[in-house]
Motif scaffolding. Structure first.
Motif, PDB file in Angstrom:
ATOM      1  N   LEU A  17       0.829  -1.216   0.000  1.00  0.00           N
ATOM      2  CA  LEU A  17       0.000   0.000   0.000  1.00  0.00           C
ATOM      3  C   LEU A  17       0.860   1.261   0.000  1.00  0.00           C
ATOM      4  N   VAL A  32      -5.227  -5.324  -5.230  1.00  0.00           N
ATOM      5  CA  VAL A  32      -5.786  -4.027  -5.621  1.00  0.00           C
ATOM      6  C   VAL A  32      -6.498  -4.232  -6.952  1.00  0.00           C
ATOM      7  N   ILE A  75      -8.461  -3.912  -2.025  1.00  0.00           N
ATOM      8  CA  ILE A  75      -8.670  -2.485  -2.296  1.00  0.00           C
ATOM      9  C   ILE A  75      -9.311  -2.363  -3.676  1.00  0.00           C
ATOM     10  N   ARG A  77      -9.972   0.229  -6.444  1.00  0.00           N
ATOM     11  CA  ARG A  77      -9.482   1.560  -6.788  1.00  0.00           C
ATOM     12  C   ARG A  77     -10.293   2.150  -7.938  1.00  0.00           C
TER      13      ARG A  77
END
Ligand SMILES: Cc1cc2nc3c(=O)[nH]c(=O)nc-3n(C[C@H](O)[C@H](O)[C@H](O)COP(=O)(O)OP(=O)(O)OC[C@H]3O[C@@H](n4cnc5c(N)ncnc54)[C@H](O)[C@@H]3O)c2cc1C
Length: 329
Positions: A17, A32, A75, A77
């Motif tokens: 990250l 991600v 995550i 995005r």
């Protein structure tokens, strides 16, 4: 379904990250997933629901502090690659991943006024609307006509401006656990050259006041109108208690603007949270005002809270004036 089989997204596994964070802080995340289409976002959310994967949606991470131990989840995005924008008359319809400076300049080109104050903010439209961000004591919310989101079951929904319940750096989206995918903005007709000139002035003024060369997340603390009237803005209060330039590990209260915490190299989330606790304690003792954070902290489980709440949990003396912070602090 396997995450890797989803169309309309790009996936990277075992991502640091720190590599995607504006603060250059954060441990590993399982994956991600970068949105490319709204259908890809829907499918991703359904897959994560079925797999019971914790997930967190981010834009440019320009208002987020990740934990140095990382995030044990996925995550999502919403940024570059999900940034189409159409302008008709005075209405702008844009995908949530569009960058704010880019969007502001597109509206200026089209002879539209309203986004001048946002031109220097390094986030995405989705992040700005969620935070009701802005500058010069304004927020994007006053121009929002409609927000389209996808919920954690992969279903689409819409919110009107009223339903977004915009307040100073707040919106209902912060509590909804949804992904904003599209936003309509209502702007005003104006002369394109005039709008560009006022944007240039905003950029110039920010350049001279804000630290640009070290990773940071903008203003750490919110400005409280009551405190502003008697003590001044957070930066002044922090300077007045002698903390400008103060360091903890790799984190430093900026020499240039005391409401910014910069990563001078190797800062951890604990370094930043510790400085937040110290600032809160010292300013509270000197002024009687408890400053709240604009910056949001993401814990290892992916839960998001205002960073001062996490700092307060770790160092309770940081706000009560007790002695939980080390004596030399
Ligand atoms: C140098 C600098 C200057 C700054 N100046 C300002 C300023 O003048 N005014 C200001 O208001 N802010 C400022 N900020 C803070 C930040 O840029 C804004 O809050 C910005 O709007 C955040 O956008 P983001 O895409 O980076 O969101 P992130 O930081 O990635 O996320 C912020 C929050 O929004 C949520 N979120 C993000 N995208 C979505 C989405 N698509 N759907 C649902 N939720 C989402 C996240 O989960 C998180 O809770 C500054 C930051 C920096 C680094």
């Amino acid at each position: 379904m396997d995450l890797a089989a989803i169309r309309g997204v790009k996936i990277a596994f075992d991502v640091s990250l720190a590599g995607i964070s504006r603060w250059a802080i954060g441990g590993p995340a399982r994956a991600v997933v970068s949105a490319v289409t709204a259908e890809g976002v829907e499918q991703t959310l359904r897959t994560m629901r079925d797999r019971r994967d914790p997930f967190l949606v981010v834009g440019e991470t320009s208002n987020l502090l990740f934990d140095s131990e990382g995030f044990d989840g996925v995550i999502l995005r919403v940024g570059r690659g999900f940034d189409h924008c159409e302008i008709q008359e005075t209405t702008v319809r844009a995908e949530a991943g569009i960058s704010i400076p880019q969007l502001a300049r597109l509206t200026a080109d089209a002879g539209l006024s309203g986004l001048e104050h946002t031109v220097g903010i390094p986030g995405t439209l989705g992040g700005l609307v969620t935070m009701n961000g802005g500058s010069q004591r304004r927020g994007i919310g006053s121009h929002v006509g409609r927000v389209v989101y996808i919920d954690s079951d992969g279903r689409r929904g819409e919110l009107s401006q009223e339903e977004c319940r915009f307040a100073y750096r707040r919106s209902v989206l912060q509590e909804m656990n949804v992904v904003v995918v599209e936003v309509d903005l209502n702007l005003d007709r104006a002369d394109a050259a005039v709008v560009h000139r006022s944007m240039d002035a905003v950029v110039e003024s920010r350049r001279s006041r804000f630290p640009e060369h070290l990773p940071n997340c903008g203003s750490t603390f919110l400005s409280d109108p009551e405190m502003y009237a008697t003590v001044g803005p957070p930066g002044r209060a922090i300077e007045d208690v002698g903390l400008k330039g103060f360091r903890r590990g790799g984190a430093q209260i900026s020499e240039q603007h005391a409401n910014f915490i910069v990563n001078t190299g190797g800062a951890t989330s604990d370094d930043v949270l510790w400085l937040i606790a110290k600032i809160r304690r010292d300013v509270m003792q000197a002024t009687g005002f408890a400053m709240d954070c604009e910056v949001r902290y993401v814990n290892k489980q992916g839960e998001v809270s205002a960073a001062h709440e996490a700092a307060q949990q770790r160092w309770p003396g940081g706000t009560s004036g007790g002695d939980s912070l080390p004596a030399h602090a």
